[in-house]
Each structure stands twice: as structure tokens, then as C-alpha cells.
Write an enzyme that holds these catalytic residues in place. Structure first.
Site, PDB file in Angstrom:
ATOM      1  N   LYS A 258      58.415 -27.845 -22.369  1.00  0.00           N
ATOM      2  CA  LYS A 258      57.214 -27.488 -23.418  1.00  0.00           C
ATOM      3  C   LYS A 258      56.239 -26.750 -22.173  1.00  0.00           C
ATOM      4  O   LYS A 258      56.090 -27.423 -20.738  1.00  0.00           O
ATOM      5  CB  LYS A 258      56.179 -28.950 -23.654  1.00  0.00           C
ATOM      6  CG  LYS A 258      55.152 -28.840 -23.374  1.00  0.00           C
ATOM      7  CD  LYS A 258      53.995 -30.232 -23.927  1.00  0.00           C
ATOM      8  CE  LYS A 258      53.370 -30.578 -24.452  1.00  0.00           C
ATOM      9  NZ  LYS A 258      52.195 -31.357 -24.527  1.00  0.00           N
ATOM     10  N   ASP A 263      46.053 -26.711 -22.697  1.00  0.00           N
ATOM     11  CA  ASP A 263      46.233 -27.249 -24.038  1.00  0.00           C
ATOM     12  C   ASP A 263      44.960 -27.783 -24.179  1.00  0.00           C
ATOM     13  O   ASP A 263      44.339 -29.155 -24.332  1.00  0.00           O
ATOM     14  CB  ASP A 263      46.716 -29.047 -23.316  1.00  0.00           C
ATOM     15  CG  ASP A 263      47.006 -30.068 -24.963  1.00  0.00           C
ATOM     16  OD1 ASP A 263      46.363 -29.474 -25.949  1.00  0.00           O
ATOM     17  OD2 ASP A 263      47.569 -30.911 -25.174  1.00  0.00           O
ATOM     18  N   LYS A 270      40.610 -32.326 -27.939  1.00  0.00           N
ATOM     19  CA  LYS A 270      40.722 -33.732 -26.634  1.00  0.00           C
ATOM     20  C   LYS A 270      39.848 -34.429 -26.800  1.00  0.00           C
ATOM     21  O   LYS A 270      39.043 -33.910 -25.908  1.00  0.00           O
ATOM     22  CB  LYS A 270      41.899 -32.666 -25.479  1.00  0.00           C
ATOM     23  CG  LYS A 270      41.797 -33.972 -24.065  1.00  0.00           C
ATOM     24  CD  LYS A 270      43.126 -33.010 -23.481  1.00  0.00           C
ATOM     25  CE  LYS A 270      44.493 -32.668 -23.756  1.00  0.00           C
ATOM     26  NZ  LYS A 270      45.400 -33.756 -24.263  1.00  0.00           N
ATOM     27  N   ASP A 282      49.801 -28.208 -18.635  1.00  0.00           N
ATOM     28  CA  ASP A 282      50.898 -28.666 -19.795  1.00  0.00           C
ATOM     29  C   ASP A 282      51.379 -28.081 -20.245  1.00  0.00           C
ATOM     30  O   ASP A 282      52.589 -28.262 -21.547  1.00  0.00           O
ATOM     31  CB  ASP A 282      50.178 -28.480 -21.186  1.00  0.00           C
ATOM     32  CG  ASP A 282      50.536 -29.897 -22.136  1.00  0.00           C
ATOM     33  OD1 ASP A 282      50.644 -31.258 -21.763  1.00  0.00           O
ATOM     34  OD2 ASP A 282      50.218 -29.561 -22.966  1.00  0.00           O
ATOM     35  N   ASP A 341      46.309 -32.099 -31.227  1.00  0.00           N
ATOM     36  CA  ASP A 341      46.533 -32.525 -29.908  1.00  0.00           C
ATOM     37  C   ASP A 341      47.597 -32.952 -29.397  1.00  0.00           C
ATOM     38  O   ASP A 341      48.200 -32.993 -28.524  1.00  0.00           O
ATOM     39  CB  ASP A 341      45.217 -33.364 -29.233  1.00  0.00           C
ATOM     40  CG  ASP A 341      45.297 -32.666 -27.510  1.00  0.00           C
ATOM     41  OD1 ASP A 341      46.143 -32.368 -27.728  1.00  0.00           O
ATOM     42  OD2 ASP A 341      44.784 -34.318 -27.444  1.00  0.00           O
ATOM     43  N   GLU A 343      50.612 -31.002 -29.678  1.00  0.00           N
ATOM     44  CA  GLU A 343      51.179 -29.857 -30.301  1.00  0.00           C
ATOM     45  C   GLU A 343      52.781 -29.226 -29.373  1.00  0.00           C
ATOM     46  O   GLU A 343      52.708 -28.916 -29.506  1.00  0.00           O
ATOM     47  CB  GLU A 343      50.229 -28.693 -29.617  1.00  0.00           C
ATOM     48  CG  GLU A 343      50.533 -28.561 -28.395  1.00  0.00           C
ATOM     49  CD  GLU A 343      50.201 -30.187 -27.448  1.00  0.00           C
ATOM     50  OE1 GLU A 343      49.015 -30.703 -27.739  1.00  0.00           O
ATOM     51  OE2 GLU A 343      50.363 -30.104 -26.157  1.00  0.00           O
ATOM     52  N   ARG A 345      55.258 -31.365 -29.424  1.00  0.00           N
ATOM     53  CA  ARG A 345      56.218 -31.918 -30.292  1.00  0.00           C
ATOM     54  C   ARG A 345      56.539 -30.555 -31.163  1.00  0.00           C
ATOM     55  O   ARG A 345      57.730 -31.032 -31.872  1.00  0.00           O
ATOM     56  CB  ARG A 345      56.125 -33.440 -30.724  1.00  0.00           C
ATOM     57  CG  ARG A 345      55.089 -33.365 -31.863  1.00  0.00           C
ATOM     58  CD  ARG A 345      54.450 -35.360 -31.591  1.00  0.00           C
ATOM     59  NE  ARG A 345      53.680 -35.705 -31.181  1.00  0.00           N
ATOM     60  CZ  ARG A 345      53.546 -36.718 -30.764  1.00  0.00           C
ATOM     61  NH1 ARG A 345      53.839 -37.546 -31.681  1.00  0.00           N
ATOM     62  NH2 ARG A 345      52.634 -36.986 -29.337  1.00  0.00           N
TER      63      ARG A 345
HETATM   64  N1  BES Z   1      49.376 -32.837 -23.278  1.00  0.00           N
HETATM   65  C1  BES Z   1      48.805 -33.922 -24.198  1.00  0.00           C
HETATM   66  C2  BES Z   1      49.742 -34.666 -22.697  1.00  0.00           C
HETATM   67  C3  BES Z   1      50.038 -35.048 -21.813  1.00  0.00           C
HETATM   68  C4  BES Z   1      48.338 -36.424 -22.218  1.00  0.00           C
HETATM   69  C5  BES Z   1      49.834 -34.999 -20.963  1.00  0.00           C
HETATM   70  C6  BES Z   1      47.405 -36.565 -20.632  1.00  0.00           C
HETATM   71  C7  BES Z   1      49.315 -35.659 -19.428  1.00  0.00           C
HETATM   72  C8  BES Z   1      48.590 -36.239 -19.068  1.00  0.00           C
HETATM   73  C9  BES Z   1      49.693 -33.401 -25.076  1.00  0.00           C
HETATM   74  O1  BES Z   1      49.158 -32.736 -25.892  1.00  0.00           O
HETATM   75  C10 BES Z   1      48.993 -34.736 -26.053  1.00  0.00           C
HETATM   76  O2  BES Z   1      47.641 -34.317 -26.168  1.00  0.00           O
HETATM   77  N2  BES Z   1      49.321 -35.737 -26.901  1.00  0.00           N
HETATM   78  C11 BES Z   1      48.579 -36.818 -27.596  1.00  0.00           C
HETATM   79  C12 BES Z   1      49.143 -36.903 -28.364  1.00  0.00           C
HETATM   80  C13 BES Z   1      48.782 -38.138 -29.207  1.00  0.00           C
HETATM   81  C14 BES Z   1      47.237 -36.842 -29.996  1.00  0.00           C
HETATM   82  C15 BES Z   1      49.547 -38.486 -30.668  1.00  0.00           C
HETATM   83  C16 BES Z   1      48.135 -38.279 -26.527  1.00  0.00           C
HETATM   84  O3  BES Z   1      48.895 -38.173 -25.769  1.00  0.00           O
HETATM   85  O4  BES Z   1      46.958 -38.741 -26.415  1.00  0.00           O
HETATM   86 ZN    ZN Z   2      49.872 -31.150 -24.595  1.00  0.00          ZN
HETATM   87 ZN    ZN Z   3      47.698 -31.890 -26.963  1.00  0.00          ZN
END
Ligand code: BES
Ligand code: ZN
Ligand code: ZN
Length: 493
Positions: A258, A263, A270, A282, A341, A343, A345
Site C-alpha cells: 500500500k 491519507d 479522517k 500510509d 477513508d 482507500e 483496500r
Molecule cells: N490508513 C488508514 C489506517 C490507519 C489508521 C493506519 C491508523 C495507521 C494508523 C486507513 O486508510 C483507514 O483510514 N482505515 C479506516 C477504515 C474504515 C474507514 C473502514 C480505519 O481503520 O478506520
Molecule cells: Zn490509509
Molecule cells: Zn484511509
């Protein structure tokens, strides 16, 4: 910033005392007595030479003996350079304690121009761990205009020079991954990532392909995320290491990383907002796979390895995707986007589907800072690993322990599959149907849809790719997690 240097030396008095300092290990036993650990013969030669009793000195300080505790003991300077001994706690003498002890020595000498002879480890696996971790502990990254380029040199007592050379390759690969993660996102956009990959490819004579713009027509996930940023737009980067052919069939490992260079969350901004500060990290998965493949020309495994870096910025703009959009991934699967958010996946799905369709991998492994949920259960020391292949999982757990990048096998829970259903597309991507509150698991279930019948492993490193404090083997910021375990695993194939 330069990295700490490693040399291999003989356990001879002459070699050892030619450094500025000497490092040895100690442990505290249950009855609170102290014992020196490491190259014992060499240590007692040093004690005689400098006329010092190190146990006496240690006893005076009454240290706890925790791995990484350091005492600095001055020695009467003879006609040699050495004027101090670092006595370092080795805790329970496990491999992990060796790592923490080495990292703590590295951290103490970070940014200093000093040469240290280290005698902490004797077993070759411990020597290797020690060598890697002193470099990791000394690691630093800065854009301060007054920073110097000084770093320590570690002369490690080792029978085998090769152990040290290989440790250096691995340590520097971790450091390079960290450099990419530390770089702020106004500098590192997807084009910058492609340029970094070009450098790695050139250095190691690896083949590389970069796709951009119209060439990404089939990569619906990468485009939907990356077109939120007006320039330079998303990049698909493919780098391949192939060993010289001997006519025999070799395994092909495809690594998908990734590479979200920042992000913001996109339109689904976020939340909570504090999380956004960390989001230059990220792209840690892409940084890891790039530096894994970058290490291979020097390590020369008999395995073909392809790294796919899925690079995009998840920005908030007039061209951002919208919650409720439907996108078509590589290979034709349609997905209803519910939260922009989630993104990671979306870009990984294209990479996995491309690998399955085009690269015929024997092993398909992705690594991503995918979900905050991955951190909930495991914290920041263990990466979450998903795979249906139990044998492969236990191999990776073992290599994880021995490499220092520790993994925990998580379940792909089929009871949660229905959460990915969509009324209008093949799937929704956030597991919106049902309320299973297992964000890391459902993200893994989503990715699995794109892996065909491949032997697939997903590493969710959201917790481990970044350290929030300067502690253990990592500075505050990027850790380079995944580089060590993936290199060691590839070397074991
Ligand atoms: N990059 C984030 C995940 C993340 C969060 C990495 C904290 C490192 C520290 C990812 O893109 C994300 O935002 N995931 C969301 C998914 C949700 C919206 C389904 C999450 O984990 O909250
Ligand atoms: Zn992310
Ligand atoms: Zn994200």
C-alpha cells in the site's frame, strides 16, 4: 542522513582496544549477582589489560539488568584509544533482549562519531541480530539545517565476516524504508515514489515498469483514490528481481504494498482528526516491499520476486471520489465505495487482481497500513497476519520471531462475509452490512476476493509501521516493519 557502519573484527586484544570504546553484556541473576555475557575470553583479557574488575564496577551501580540498560564505565587509558566500557543489560538473553540491548547502544551513540568494539554476542544468530539492531537503534532522520552527518561505527567480534555483511544489507534496507516513511508528503508524491523505485532498480539492475495516466485505465481502484490529487496522479510500480537461470523452476513471490503518500480520508475526512498527522506513513507497505526487492541483488536468493507498489495520494479535492460511487477494479469486479477513508483496500485490490491475472505467483503477499482496528488487539509490537494456509502462517510466525518483525496469525472469519454484500455492486468495501466490529478481519476478507486461488498472505501493519515514541529498535516515526521478516522468509525458500 548516513547510517551507522558495521565492521567485523577478530576477538584479539589489539583489534578490540583500537576503538574508542568497548561494549560488553551483563545479566543479573535471581540472587541479584551479576555476570558478564559475551565473548568471555576476550572480556577477561580486556579486564586484565586495563586492570579493572567489571563485576565490581557493575555491582557498585546495582542496575536492574533490563535488556538495554547501559552503564558507562571509564577505564584508565593505556597507549590505546579505548577509554570507556559500555556494560549493557541483556535481560533474559533471548534474541529479543539482544536486539533491545543492541538498539539501546545504537541509540546512545546516535549522531556521534565514535567507534565501538562490541563483544555482546557469540552465537551467530545473536551476532546477526545484534549487528542489525545497533544500526536500527542509531537510525535518525532529520531536515534540520544544522544537522551533522556523524554516525557511529560498530566493530563487531564475529568469526564470520559474511554474517556482518549480510546484516548490513538487511539493516540498511530497513533504514531506507524508514527514510521513505519519514519523508513528508509535500515531498513524497506518487511520482517521487516512482523515482525512488527507479533508483533502487538501477542500483540493483532490477527490471522496473511504471504505469501512469491512461495506462492505468484498468486500475479502477488506484485511479478512484489517486485522481483526488491533481498532480502528478497515481502510479503503479512493478519491480522484479530474477536470479540467473539454471534451468530449474524457481518460486515466484509477488509482494504488493500500500503506497498512499498521504491519507486525508478524502471526502469522508479522517476522524478523529488527530489521526491524520500520522498519515504520511500510509505508504509504509510500499516502502517495505521496495526495499525487500532492493536487498535481493546482494543476497541472491534462488527465488523470483516482484514488488508492486500501489501509489496514490488520498486527497480532498473536487476530483475526490464520493461515498456511494461504484468503481470497477482490475479484472472487472465492481465495488460500492462507502467511506473514502477505506482507500487502502481499493488500491490493493487492483494490485492483487493484477498479480493473480498476470504474474502467476506461487505466493502472493500484501503489506499495508490498512486499519486502525489492527492496532486494537495487538498493539504496536505485532503485525496482524491473515492467511488460510496454516503451514505458511507458522513459518512466517517463526521467521517473524527470529527476524524481529513479529507477526500474529489472525482468523479470516467467514461468518462476517455477508457484511461485504452490496445492493448495486459485487461488494461494498467497508463491511457496512451487519455490525461485526472486526475492521481488520473484514478488510482482509475484502482483499481475499481479489486473490483468486493463490497462496495469499495479508499483513496489516497499521500498528507496527510507525512508532509514536523513540523506543526499542525504532525512532519516533517509520519503523521499516516487514522488511526483515520478508527478506528472511524469501531467503528461507
Ligand atoms: N490508513 C488508514 C489506517 C490507519 C489508521 C493506519 C491508523 C495507521 C494508523 C486507513 O486508510 C483507514 O483510514 N482505515 C479506516 C477504515 C474504515 C474507514 C473502514 C480505519 O481503520 O478506520
Ligand atoms: Zn490509509
Ligand atoms: Zn484511509
Amino acid at each position: 542522513m548516513p547510517y551507522a557502519q558495521l565492521n567485523s573484527i577478530e576477538p584479539s586484544l589489539e583489534d578490540i582496544v583500537s576503538a574508542d570504546a568497548i561494549a560488553v553484556g551483563f545479566v543479573k541473576s535471581e540472587d541479584s549477582t551479576f555476570e558478564l555475557v559475551g565473548n568471555i575470553n576476550a572480556i577477561s583479557t580486556i579486564e586484565k589489560f586495563f586492570d579493572i574488575d567489571l563485576i565490581d564496577e557493575i555491582s557498585f551501580f546495582q542496575p536492574g539488568g533490563k535488556a538495554g540498560e547501559i552503564l558507562e564505565i571509564p577505564i584508565s587509558q593505556k597507549a590505546t584509544k579505548a577509554d570507556r566500557v559500555f556494560v549493557i543489560g541483556l535481560g533474559d538473553q533471548s534474541r529479543q533482549s539482544h536486539r533491545l540491548a543492541a538498539a539501546s547502544l545504537g541509540r546512545k551513540l546516535r549522531g556521534k562519531k565514535i567507534t565501538v568494539s562490541t563483544l555482546l554476542a557469540t552465537d551467530s544468530a545473536d551476532i546477526r541480530a545484534h549487528a542489525i539492531s545497533v544500526v536500527l537503534g542509531a537510525y535518525t532522520w532529520t531536515l534540520k539545517s544544522d544537522s551533522t552527518s556523524d554516525q557511529p561505527t560498530f566493530n563487531i567480534v564475529s568469526k564470520d565476516e559474511k554474517i556482518i555483511r549480510r546484516a548490513e544489507v538487511i539493516a540498511y534496507s530497513v533504514c531506507r524504508a524508514r527514510d521513505l516513511v519519514h519523508t513528508p508528503s509535500n515531498i513524497k508524491n506518487p511520482l517521487w515514489m516512482a523515482n525512488q523505485a527507479q533508483k533502487v532498480a538501477k542500483e540493483g539492475k532490477l527490471s522496473i515498469k511504471v504505469l501512469a495516466g491512461k495506462e492505468l485505465a484498468q486500475f479502477g481502484g488506484l485511479r478512484a483514490v489517486g485522481n483526488s490529487s491533481p498532480k502528478p496522479g497515481p502510479r503503479f510500480i512493478q519491480i522484479t528481481y530474477s536470479p540467473k537461470s539454471t534451468g530449474k523452476r524457481i518460486a515466484h513471490v509477488v509482494l504488493v504494498g500500500k503506497g498512499i503518500t498521504f491519507d486525508t480520508g478524502g471526502v469522508s475526512l479522517k476522524r478523529p482528526y488527530d489521526l491524520m498527522m500520522a498519515m504520511k506513513s500510509d505508504m509504509a507497505g510500499a516502502a517495505a516491499v521496495l526495499n525487500v526487492v532492493g536487498a535481493l541483488p546482494e543476497l541472491k536468493p534462488r527465488v523470483k520476486v516482484t514488488a508492486l507498489l500501489m501509489c496514490a495520494e488520498n486527497a480532498l479535492s473536487g476530483t475526490s471520489q464520493r461515498p456511494s460511487d461504484v468503481i470497477t477494479h482490475y479484472g472487472g469486479t465492481t465495488v460500492e465505495v462507502l467511506d473514502t477513508d477505506a482507500e487502502g483496500r481499493l488500491v490493493l485490490a487492483d494490485g492483487l487482481a493484477y498479480a493473480d491475472a498476470k504474474l502467476n505467483p506461487d505466493y502472493l503477499i500484501d503489506i499495508a497500513t490498512l486499519t486502525g482496528s489492527a492496532t486494537l488487539g495487538l498493539g504496536r509490537q505485532y503485525g496482524a497476519m491473515y492467511t488460510r494456509d496454516r503451514a505458511l502462517a507458522s513459518e512466517l510466525v517463526a521467521v517473524g520471531e527470529s527476524s524481529g518483525d513479529r507477526l500474529w496469525h489472525m482468523p479470516l472469519i467467514d461468518d462476517y462475509q455477508d457484511s461485504l454484500e452490496s445492493d448495486i455492486a459485487d461488494f461494498n468495501h467497508t463491511a457496512d452490512k451487519g455490525d461485526y466490529s472486526a475492521g481488520s478481519v473484514t478488510a482482509a476478507l475484502f482483499l481475499e476476493k481479489f486473490t483468486g486461488k493463490r497462496k495469499w498472505v495479508h499483513l496489516d501493519v497499521a500498528g507496527t509501521a510507525r512508532s509514536e515514541s523513540d523506543a526499542g529498535e525504532s525512532p519516533k516515526g517509520g519503523t521499516g516493519f516487514g522488511v526483515r521478516v520478508l527478506i528472511d522468509w524469501i531467503m528461507s525458500l
